[in-house]
Design an enzyme around this catalytic site. Structure first.
Site, short mmCIF file in Angstrom:
data_model
loop_
_atom_site.label_atom_id
_atom_site.label_comp_id
_atom_site.label_asym_id
_atom_site.label_seq_id
_atom_site.Cartn_x
_atom_site.Cartn_y
_atom_site.Cartn_z
N CYS A 98 -0.51 6.03 -8.85
CA CYS A 98 -1.06 6.14 -7.48
C CYS A 98 -2.58 6.12 -7.55
CB CYS A 98 -0.57 7.45 -6.87
SG CYS A 98 -1.42 7.95 -5.37
N CYS A 102 -5.09 5.16 -0.11
CA CYS A 102 -4.45 4.54 1.06
C CYS A 102 -4.17 5.51 2.18
CB CYS A 102 -3.15 3.86 0.64
SG CYS A 102 -3.12 3.34 -1.05
N THR A 189 -2.92 14.13 -1.75
CA THR A 189 -3.19 13.09 -2.74
C THR A 189 -4.68 12.77 -2.81
OG1 THR A 189 -1.01 12.14 -2.38
CG2 THR A 189 -2.66 10.69 -3.35
N GLU A 255 -2.42 15.82 -6.84
CA GLU A 255 -2.25 16.37 -5.50
C GLU A 255 -2.81 17.79 -5.51
OE1 GLU A 255 0.32 14.38 -6.59
OE2 GLU A 255 -0.03 12.86 -5.06
N HIS A 290 1.93 4.21 6.38
CA HIS A 290 2.06 4.68 5.00
C HIS A 290 3.40 4.26 4.39
CE1 HIS A 290 -0.01 6.56 1.82
NE2 HIS A 290 0.89 7.50 1.61
N TYR A 294 3.89 1.79 0.77
CA TYR A 294 4.76 1.94 -0.40
C TYR A 294 5.45 0.63 -0.80
CZ TYR A 294 4.31 7.04 -0.61
OH TYR A 294 3.83 8.30 -0.77
N CYS A 297 2.22 -0.55 -3.16
CA CYS A 297 1.80 0.19 -4.36
C CYS A 297 2.96 0.46 -5.31
CB CYS A 297 1.09 1.48 -3.98
SG CYS A 297 2.19 2.81 -3.45
N GLU A 445 7.24 11.07 -5.46
CA GLU A 445 6.46 10.60 -4.32
C GLU A 445 7.20 9.49 -3.56
OE1 GLU A 445 2.54 9.13 -5.18
OE2 GLU A 445 1.82 9.80 -3.23
FE1 SF4 Z 1 -0.79 6.47 -3.75
FE2 SF4 Z 1 0.75 4.48 -2.94
FE3 SF4 Z 1 0.14 6.49 -1.27
FE4 SF4 Z 1 -1.69 4.65 -2.03
S1 SF4 Z 1 0.17 4.31 -0.79
S2 SF4 Z 1 -1.99 6.85 -1.88
S3 SF4 Z 1 -1.11 4.30 -4.15
S4 SF4 Z 1 1.37 6.59 -3.16
FE FE Z 2 1.66 8.88 -0.96
#
Ligand code: SF4
Ligand code: FE
Length: 488
Positions: A98, A102, A189, A255, A290, A294, A297, A445
């Site tokens: 991660c 984001c 995060t 986190e 969000h 995912y 990422c 996560e």
């Molecule tokens: Fe982390 Fe993915 Fe969330 Fe971005 S979208 S903060 S890389 S878990």
């Molecule tokens: Fe996240």
């Protein structure tokens, strides 16, 4: 735009109150447990410096047309939404974890439309404040910690019904120049290496909860903010001065439990204050963005894991076994399905009344629902192909021990032309991602980040037009139009 180095330097003198393993951390950048997290965040700047990645990592400001870092941008087309998914996949491939930037970006985009719509309905001035803030963020190329999840206390009770109202972040005092807030946000995060915190409510609210209907942005070093960094499986390996045993020595995430101990927020930084009717909208839109994230990422991180498994199979001499090929193909299929979902909700995105583009909410929820399942299956297949050695092999220090090293090199050898050390490195990477520190980002996560699975199930039920589907079925079945009973 900041370079990676400028980003790191920009944290100079940011006096945050950070705790890890019971101790206060004077400069988190220097702590071995936290440094990999800084490196991952830094990649969001470094890749913007890379001319090969410019198309993905640069954007145009909607405010002044300036060239800005992608993570500070507002989406103005479906192409922007698609590019986001591709950029996040690329960054997942570069970091294997991660990269933490984001959440704040998704908060900006959600606030962009919700402040506009709140003003339209209530005659407030939030959107103008938001645009001033956006300008500040873009000009300074900042990392924002998007802060949504309250600690929630007794889940059967509303915020205003809790025995302790501090279990949801809320207003404790209104002053002429701002408000005082108290509470805590969990699972934050990237908090420690952010410049700013953007707070949003955690759920839809009712009139009696209006003191909980707040959204605001403040500097990370605002007095009264305390970071308590969460620990991760195997995190203290980073204190052993080893590299191979870490699996992913350079990159990681973190986190924190963020405490707001009577924190002052000036009016010019407040984007929602008591308009409880808009709390749910802000939560839903942020969550949708969000859940789309995912689909980028986690796919990039999945690419690294699949690559590690294929390499381990090769080093072990089993790459040509048909069941191994089949399992790797299955991992690829699952991973690309997640990507397809991330792209689909982007392609089907549409403008809101503010002009900011929003993903297709139904498909974004479908995307995240799949993310709660597929990485687990990919990780299961990874462990299957990698074999038990991944968790039973001796340590890096044993390998370096003059008496033990030659035995380990001899007996853990795979195919003859690959060094045992390299075989150990790739197995440790798989261990990191499936059950070590990296599993926080890739597994748990994926389950709970951007909302736990049930949250998506509820949204999918709400957003799907079941009545229409019933009509389709009734028409095909001839119900209503050609009743034989009636004609008898
Ligand atoms: Fe982390 Fe993915 Fe969330 Fe971005 S979208 S903060 S890389 S878990
Ligand atoms: Fe996240």
């Amino acid at each position: 735009m900041k370079t990676g180095q400028e980003y790191k330097n920009s944290l100079d003198g940011l006096a945050r109150e950070v705790y890890l393993l019971g101790d206060r951390v004077p400069d988190p950048r220097e702590h071995p447990i936290l440094r990999p997290s800084l490196n991952a965040l830094e990649m969001t700047y470094k890749m913007a410096e890379d001319s090969a990645a410019e198309e993905l990592m640069h954007a145009r400001s909607t405010l002044d047309g300036n060239d800005i870092n992608l993570f500070c941008s507002i989406h103005t087309s479906t192409e922007d939404l698609i590019r986001k998914v591709k950029a996040l996949r690329m960054l997942g491939q570069k970091t294997g974890t991660c990269f933490q930037r984001c959440v704040g970006w998704d908060a900006l985009n959600a606030l962009s439309s919700v402040t506009y719509e709140t003003d339209q309905a209530k005659g407030t001035q939030y959107h103008k404040r938001f645009l001033d803030y956006l300008k500040y963020v873009q000009e300074n190329d900042l990392v924002l910690n998007g802060s949504m999840t309250d600690v929630k206390g007794d889940r059967s009770k509303r915020p205003s019904e809790q025995a302790d109202p501090d279990l949801f972040v809320h207003i404790v005092e209104r002053q002429p120049d701002g408000i005082i807030v108290r509470g805590a946000k969990a699972h934050q995060t990237g908090a420690v290496f952010s410049h700013e915190i953007v707070v949003m409510p955690t759920l839809a609210l009712r009139p009696e909860d209006k003191d909980f209907a707040i959204s605001f942005a403040i500097p990370i070093n605002t007095p009264g903010i305390i970071h308590i960094v969460g620990r991760q499986a195997s995190d203290t390996r980073k204190l052993e001065g080893v590299e191979i045993d870490l699996g992913n020595a350079r990159f990681g995430g973190h986190e924190a439990l963020l405490i707001f101990d009577d924190v002052f927020v000036p009016w010019e930084r407040i984007f929602l204050c008591g308009e409880y009717e808009f709390a749910g909208l802000l939560v839903e839109r942020f969550a949708a963005y969000h859940r789309q994230s995912y689909g980028g990422c986690k796919v990039g991180v999945g690419d690294v894991l699949i690559g590690a498994v294929a390499t381990a199979a090769e080093y072990g001499g089993v790459a040509q076994a048909s069941h191994v090929k089949h399992k790797i193909a299955e991992m690829l299929h699952l991973n690309e399905t997640l990507f397809a979902c991330g792209l689909a909700c982007s392609y089907m995105g549409a403008p809101t009344s503010s002009g900011t583009y929003l993903v297709d909410m139904l498909l974004a929820n479908v995307c995240k629902q799949n993310v709660t399942r597929f990485p687990y299956e990919i990780a299961r297949l990874a462990e299957d192909v990698a074999g038990g050695l991944m968790v039973t092999m001796p340590s890096e220090k044993d390998l370096l021990n003059p008496r033990l090293g030659p035995y380990i090199t001899k007996y853990l050898q795979g195919i003859a032309d690959v060094a045992t050390e390299d075989r150990m490195r790739i197995l440790r990477l798989i261990e990191n991602m499936t059950s070590g520190t990296g599993a926080v980002a890739y597994r748990t996560e994926s389950m709970h980040g951007a909302g736990s699975p049930e949250a998506q199930v509820i949204m999918i039920g709400r957003l799907s037009n079941l009545a229409q589907k019933k009509e389709f079925a009734k028409t095909i079945a001839g119900i209503g139009s050609q009743s034989k009973e009636a004609s008898q």
